[in-house]
Scaffold this motif. Structure first.
Motif, mmCIF file in Angstrom:
data_model
loop_
_atom_site.group_PDB
_atom_site.id
_atom_site.type_symbol
_atom_site.label_atom_id
_atom_site.label_comp_id
_atom_site.label_asym_id
_atom_site.label_seq_id
_atom_site.Cartn_x
_atom_site.Cartn_y
_atom_site.Cartn_z
ATOM 1 N N TYR A 1 0.847 -1.188 0.000
ATOM 2 C CA TYR A 1 0.000 0.000 0.000
ATOM 3 C C TYR A 1 0.891 1.249 0.000
ATOM 4 O O TYR A 1 2.037 1.227 0.431
ATOM 5 N N ASP A 2 0.342 2.322 -0.507
ATOM 6 C CA ASP A 2 1.047 3.597 -0.416
ATOM 7 C C ASP A 2 1.159 4.016 1.047
ATOM 8 O O ASP A 2 0.248 3.801 1.852
ATOM 9 N N TYR A 3 2.282 4.623 1.382
ATOM 10 C CA TYR A 3 2.489 5.101 2.750
ATOM 11 C C TYR A 3 3.183 6.457 2.694
ATOM 12 O O TYR A 3 4.201 6.623 2.015
ATOM 13 N N GLU A 4 2.601 7.395 3.411
ATOM 14 C CA GLU A 4 3.154 8.748 3.468
ATOM 15 C C GLU A 4 3.967 8.890 4.758
ATOM 16 O O GLU A 4 3.465 8.634 5.855
ATOM 17 N N LEU B 1 10.425 6.490 5.636
ATOM 18 C CA LEU B 1 10.588 6.426 4.191
ATOM 19 C C LEU B 1 9.216 6.302 3.550
ATOM 20 O O LEU B 1 8.450 5.383 3.874
ATOM 21 N N ALA B 2 8.871 7.242 2.671
ATOM 22 C CA ALA B 2 7.592 7.164 1.958
ATOM 23 C C ALA B 2 7.608 5.980 0.998
ATOM 24 O O ALA B 2 8.641 5.669 0.387
ATOM 25 N N LEU B 3 6.444 5.319 0.856
ATOM 26 C CA LEU B 3 6.345 4.110 0.040
ATOM 27 C C LEU B 3 5.281 4.269 -1.025
ATOM 28 O O LEU B 3 4.277 4.968 -0.832
ATOM 29 N N LEU B 4 5.486 3.568 -2.145
ATOM 30 C CA LEU B 4 4.512 3.488 -3.221
ATOM 31 C C LEU B 4 4.147 2.017 -3.433
ATOM 32 O O LEU B 4 5.025 1.147 -3.402
ATOM 33 N N VAL C 1 10.138 1.960 7.939
ATOM 34 C CA VAL C 1 8.930 1.573 7.204
ATOM 35 C C VAL C 1 8.145 0.603 8.078
ATOM 36 O O VAL C 1 8.725 -0.227 8.780
ATOM 37 N N PRO C 2 6.792 0.674 8.058
ATOM 38 C CA PRO C 2 5.977 -0.263 8.851
ATOM 39 C C PRO C 2 5.929 -1.648 8.208
ATOM 40 O O PRO C 2 5.750 -1.786 6.998
ATOM 41 N N VAL C 3 6.091 -2.674 9.021
ATOM 42 C CA VAL C 3 6.097 -4.051 8.515
ATOM 43 C C VAL C 3 4.767 -4.421 7.864
ATOM 44 O O VAL C 3 4.718 -5.152 6.874
#
Length: 415
Positions: free
Chosen positions: A364-367, A374-377, A406-408
């Motif tokens: 999932y996207d993460y802001e 770290l922001a995720l796409l 980053v969340p697991v």
């Protein structure tokens, strides 16, 4: 037995009223059916494959009805609303738009915030939750609409269209079978009477003790029964032809149940897809709301722990070597042991552990909430590893020259 009798009576009642000559046919079919049920007449049996087709069709119809009813309950728990929608559908009228429970709750919260004070902390929170509930209600409305079109409508079309056709042809086949059995019974009785008359005619009369007229009558009866046998054989051939033709028509319709299963399978996939989309939207809306409430609650109640009460996930070292998929992630609220400011500085100097790193796919996207994350796409691949003393709900992620926590639960760890 009652349903079969009712089916026979329904199919023949029109002929009984319109054509008086059909009354004898109705009584004959009903008598044949009754004698078969009491074991007093022979019954034409269908082959095993045909019986299996009938059983599969009945099972498909019964389970389709149950799944349809329970899905309607899932989409609309209110029985009064379901009855109203059913009446509108039967009257071929458009069902009026109805406010969902989420939208109604959002309306009440907005009105409460307006009356209690939109500038107060409680009023501000009511407004935020109201907006989230409104979005949830809109997502629910879209899900109900999509599920009705892609899943409920095909099931209803089968029950109200294909199944009615199959039931009609099965009733016709039942009538043709009764006709065939009645013709067999008449032929059997005619042959027995012919044999009896022939035996009586072969006896030489004693003209001194018996009147000659009895011998003449016996010969005449034998000829009449011979004609009756010929007529019964002709009727049997016609009945057999009509029965075979109707059996083939019914067999083709029953074999079409396989195509119905394929169509229902496709509709089931569409239903699961729409349900997945709905729950994903709900999750995103509630995640955004949780972030908003977490930041505002931290400002109102400093030092208060905000987050989920569920137990923490196991550390990375305890995970299975196979692919680990996260479902319905919850943003962890714990951080590394050092304060965020110190962690952000330390992350630049952190090196991967000696035990190595792993690849992970982002689900999932993460802001990122701050510079330490770290922001995720969604669907991108990153390198992850754990550091001693880290919260087990978090990992260090690297993408190129960027690095951060980053969340697991947002990751699918690859072997």
């Amino acid at each position: 037995m009652g349903r079969l009798v009712l089916g026979c009576m329904q199919s023949l009642s029109h002929a009984w009223i319109v054509r008086p000559e059909a009354r004898s046919y109705f009584l004959s079919a009903l008598r044949e059916f009754t004698e078969e049920k009491f074991g007093q007449a022979e019954k034409t049996e269908l082959d095993a494959h045909f019986e299996n087709l009938l059983a599969r069709a009945d099972s498909t119809k019964n389970w389709t009805e149950r799944i349809l009813r329970q899905t309607e309950v899932l989409l609309q728990p209110n029985p009064s609303a379901r009855v109203e929608e059913f009446l509108y559908e039967k009257l071929d009228r458009k069902v009026p738009s109805r406010v969902t429970n989420g939208e109604l709750l959002a309306q009440y919260m907005a009105e409460a915030a307006s009356e209690l004070g939109p500038s107060t902390p409680y009023g501000k929170t009511l407004i935020k939750v109201s907006e989230a509930e409104k979005r949830l209600g809109a997502a629910e409305r879209d899900f109900i609409h999509t599920a009705s079109l892609s899943f409920l409508t095909p099931l209803r079309n089968f029950l109200e269209g294909d199944w009615k056709t199959i039931s009609k042809e099965r009733r016709l086949l039942q009538n043709r079978r009764l006709d065939l059995d009645a013709c067999k019974a008449r032929l059997k009785k005619a042959k027995a009477a012919e044999a009896k008359a022939t035996c009586e005619g072969d006896t030489v009369p004693d003209f001194q003790e018996t009147r000659p007229r009895n011998y003449i009558l016996s010969a005449s009866a034998s000829a009449l029964w011979n004609d009756e046998v010929d007529k019964a054989e002709q009727e049997l051939r016609v009945a057999q032809t009509e029965f075979d033709r109707q059996a083939e028509v019914t067999r083709l319709l029953l074999e079409g149940i396989s195509s119905t299963h394929v169509n229902h399978l496709r509709c089931l996939h569409e239903f699961v897809k729409s349900q997945t989309t709905y729950y994903a939207q709900c999750y995103r809306h509630m995640l955004d709301l949780q972030k908003q409430l977490g930041s505002s609650q931290g400002a109102i109640f400093p030092g208060t722990f905000v987050g989920t009460t569920e137990p923490a996930s196991p550390p990375l070292s305890s995970t299975s070597p196979t692919t680990t998929a996260a479902t319905m992630p919850v943003v962890p609220t714990g951080a590394v042991l050092a304060p965020p400011e110190e962690t952000a500085l330390c992350l630049e100097e952190v090196a991967p552990p000696a035990s190595g790193t792993r690849k992970a796919r982002v689900l999932y996207d993460y802001e990122a909430a701050d510079s330490s994350e770290l922001a995720l796409l969604a669907d991108e691949l990153i390198t992850v590893y754990s550091l001693p003393g880290m919260d087990p709900d978090w990992l260090i992620g690297e993408r190129g020259n960027k690095k951060g926590k980053v969340p697991v639960t947002y990751l699918e760890l690859l072997s």
